[in-house]
Design an enzyme around this catalytic site. Structure first.
Site, PDB file in Angstrom:
ATOM      1  N   ALA A  44     -62.069  -7.587  22.372  1.00 60.02           N
ATOM      2  CA  ALA A  44     -63.407  -7.071  22.098  1.00 60.02           C
ATOM      3  C   ALA A  44     -63.505  -6.773  20.613  1.00 60.02           C
ATOM      4  O   ALA A  44     -62.517  -6.832  19.889  1.00 60.02           O
ATOM      5  CB  ALA A  44     -63.653  -5.803  22.905  1.00 60.02           C
ATOM      6  N   LYS A  45     -64.708  -6.434  20.204  1.00 65.11           N
ATOM      7  CA  LYS A  45     -64.955  -6.200  18.777  1.00 65.11           C
ATOM      8  C   LYS A  45     -63.996  -5.141  18.209  1.00 65.11           C
ATOM      9  O   LYS A  45     -63.520  -5.267  17.086  1.00 65.11           O
ATOM     10  CB  LYS A  45     -66.408  -5.779  18.578  1.00 65.11           C
ATOM     11  CG  LYS A  45     -66.811  -5.838  17.135  1.00 65.11           C
ATOM     12  CD  LYS A  45     -68.222  -6.333  16.936  1.00 65.11           C
ATOM     13  CE  LYS A  45     -68.497  -6.374  15.462  1.00 65.11           C
ATOM     14  NZ  LYS A  45     -68.853  -7.631  14.926  1.00 65.11           N
ATOM     15  N   ARG A  46     -63.704  -4.129  19.013  1.00 62.28           N
ATOM     16  CA  ARG A  46     -62.837  -3.067  18.501  1.00 62.28           C
ATOM     17  C   ARG A  46     -61.424  -3.585  18.194  1.00 62.28           C
ATOM     18  O   ARG A  46     -60.683  -2.985  17.434  1.00 62.28           O
ATOM     19  CB  ARG A  46     -62.762  -1.899  19.495  1.00 62.28           C
ATOM     20  CG  ARG A  46     -62.101  -2.255  20.813  1.00 62.28           C
ATOM     21  CD  ARG A  46     -62.043  -1.065  21.774  1.00 62.28           C
ATOM     22  NE  ARG A  46     -61.284  -1.384  22.964  1.00 62.28           N
ATOM     23  CZ  ARG A  46     -61.710  -2.113  23.967  1.00 62.28           C
ATOM     24  NH1 ARG A  46     -62.946  -2.614  23.933  1.00 62.28           N
ATOM     25  NH2 ARG A  46     -60.955  -2.368  25.009  1.00 62.28           N
TER      26      ARG A  46
END
Ligand code: GLU
Length: 495
Positions: free
Chosen positions: A266-268
């Site tokens: 994911a983006k994180r």
């Protein structure tokens, strides 16, 4: 047969390259780590004798973003994945943009309809939505219920002649679908569990499922490398190949890329656009090296590979079937290694976009200064802030562990020493400082360190900076004297 008849459109012609692999982005946005990992593996597995193709899969008109095409191509080019055939350079299978190849898909759909491997479906969007809602409510998988599957041909032809809105669906054949996946090994699916996939939408555009089969065949693709998320669709594709009398390419489904918590990237974690990695100062060499290991391993302890080495070394046998973990510290480490491998002049050029205010002489000086100390190019602006802006440290920062008076005394002592050879600056400072203090060696060493910090902060405004002699030479002695004088004055006011 006339040369434009549907049959001849679907005939395969001889194409160059011992292997032919493709990367087929859908231009719906920027390329992410997962996409480019597939692109990189495809490029490398093409080998030096093969041909690597780029094809634009733009048949989903709702999600299409025109600017994504040049963006995606620029990202691939930045990574060094040079293609032999593609939308911008053309090639023997022109065009390489699916929206310009609709006649091929139409011809394939007509042939599938002719042989009964596909059927027109007139079910309205509303009916399909209701069907899906009812299936969901009953806890069943959502799929087409086959209402138009058995419609007599005369009836469907009359409806089409009457202008009825329709799609073309694959008539999934009975039995099993099997293939020997180059990564996952033998795969088997029961066809009855697989939906009658839409092949041509009501807007006349093909879906991905039809377009990529037709194109992979006509473009002579020998091996398809793609994400494991496509596995459930593969039986549909194999059914289309079989119905058209074509041989399917070899298939390699590469595992998902997961975050360090073993959840979907994911983006994180870093599921970011590749352009963002570029902005963060990752080198394409490092990113390519890193991406290769998200799906491949050399089977040795070696870890640094150039793209050319990867292309010579990579084989399907060593592709990994277990999920790849995205490990940002490893990317940082590899980036540091690749930064240190660059010639200073090359590093200077790459720093230009991070320090637009620097002259080319400054960039060369800066490159030499920072090469050993950075892991990312975007660390440089902060490290070099002092060279382009007058620093204004607080007294606290200036004096560090020393009293304002001691700090001031040291700066007064140091100031004239700047005028000699800068290479010997440290030695001269050490001598001058030691003479003033009869302490034991350990204390003296510590104190010298603190004194040097005072000088560093006076000149750069920072506690962390490139080495002082280089920093001074970068800003020039005059500026260094001026900054020291200002610091002395500032300290005098508090002393
Ligand atoms: N256009 C598809 C995608 O972007 C390609 C999938 C494939 O390689 O077959 O995911």
């Amino acid at each position: 047969m006339s040369p434009d008849s549907p049959e001849s459109l679907l005939d395969l012609v001889a194409l160059p390259g011992s292997r032919r692999l493709r990367f087929a982005p859908s231009p719906t946005g920027q390329l992410h780590i997962g996409n480019v990992r597939t692109a990189l593996l495809s490029y490398c597995l093409t080998g030096n004798e093969g041909r690597f193709l780029v094809r634009i899969e733009d048949t989903d008109r709702e999600r299409y973003r025109p600017e994504a095409v040049p963006e995606n191509l620029a990202t691939l080019a930045w990574l060094g994945l040079a293609w032999d055939e593609g939308p911008d350079i053309g090639g023997p299978c022109d065009p390489y943009i699916e929206s310009e190849r609709l006649h091929y898909y139409r011809a394939a759909a007509d042939r599938l309809l002719d042989v009964g491997a596909a059927y027109p479906c007139f079910c309205s969007r509303e009916r399909l939505e209701e069907l899906r809602a009812a299936q969901r409510a009953a806890g069943l998988p959502t799929r087409y219920d086959g209402r138009c599957r058995t419609m007599p041909q005369a009836e469907s032809q009359a409806a089409i002649a009457g202008g009825a809105d329709h799609v073309v669906r694959l008539r999934m054949p009975p039995g099993q679908s099997r293939w020997e996946d180059l990564v996952l090994g033998p795969q088997e699916f029961q066809n009855e569990e697989i939906d009658d996939q839409i092949l041509i939408k009501s807007d006349g555009f093909p879906t991905y499922h039809l377009a990529q089969v037709v194109d992979d065949h006509l473009m002579g693709i020998t091996h398809v490398v793609r994400g494991v998320e496509w596995v459930p669709s593969t039986p549909k594709h194999l059914a289309v190949y079989a119905a058209l009398g074509w041989e399917a390419p070899a298939l390699a489904h590469v595992p998902l890329v997961l975050g360090p918590d073993h959840k979907k990237l994911a983006k994180r974690h870093g599921a970011m656009a590749v352009s963002e990695y570029r902005e963060m100062g990752y080198l394409p060499e490092a990113l390519a090296n890193f991406l290769a290991f998200l799906g491949w391993s050399p089977g040795t302890e070696e870890e640094i590979f150039s793209l050319a080495e990867l292309r010579s070394r990579m084989s399907f046998e060593r592709l990994q079937s277990s999920p790849a973990i995205f490990d940002q510290p490893r990317l940082d480490y590899l980036n540091g290694v690749w930064i240190r491998r660059l010639a200073v002049s090359d590093l200077a050029k790459r720093l230009a976009e991070f320090l637009p205010q620097a002259t080319s002489e400054q960039l060369t000086e800066i490159a030499a200064m920072v090469q050993e100390r950075i892991r990312r190019l975007d660390e440089v602006p902060a490290l070099l802030e002092f060279a382009f802006n007058e620093p204004s440290p607080t007294v606290e920062l200036l004096r560090g562990q020393l009293t304002p008076e001691a700090a001031r005394q040291f700066l007064k002592l140091a100031d004239p020493l700047l005028d000699g050879d800068l290479e010997e600056l440290m030695e001269r400072l050490k001598e001058a400082e030691a003479g003033s203090l009869p302490e034991d060696a350990k204390q003296a060493k510590q104190r010298f360190k603190e004194c040097m910090q005072v000088l560093r902060v006076a000149i750069t405004g920072q506690r962390v900076s490139p080495p002082l002699p280089e920093s001074i030479s970068l800003i020039g002695r005059e500026a260094a004297h001026r900054r020291i004088a200002m610091a002395i004055e500032q300290l005098a006011q508090t002393a």
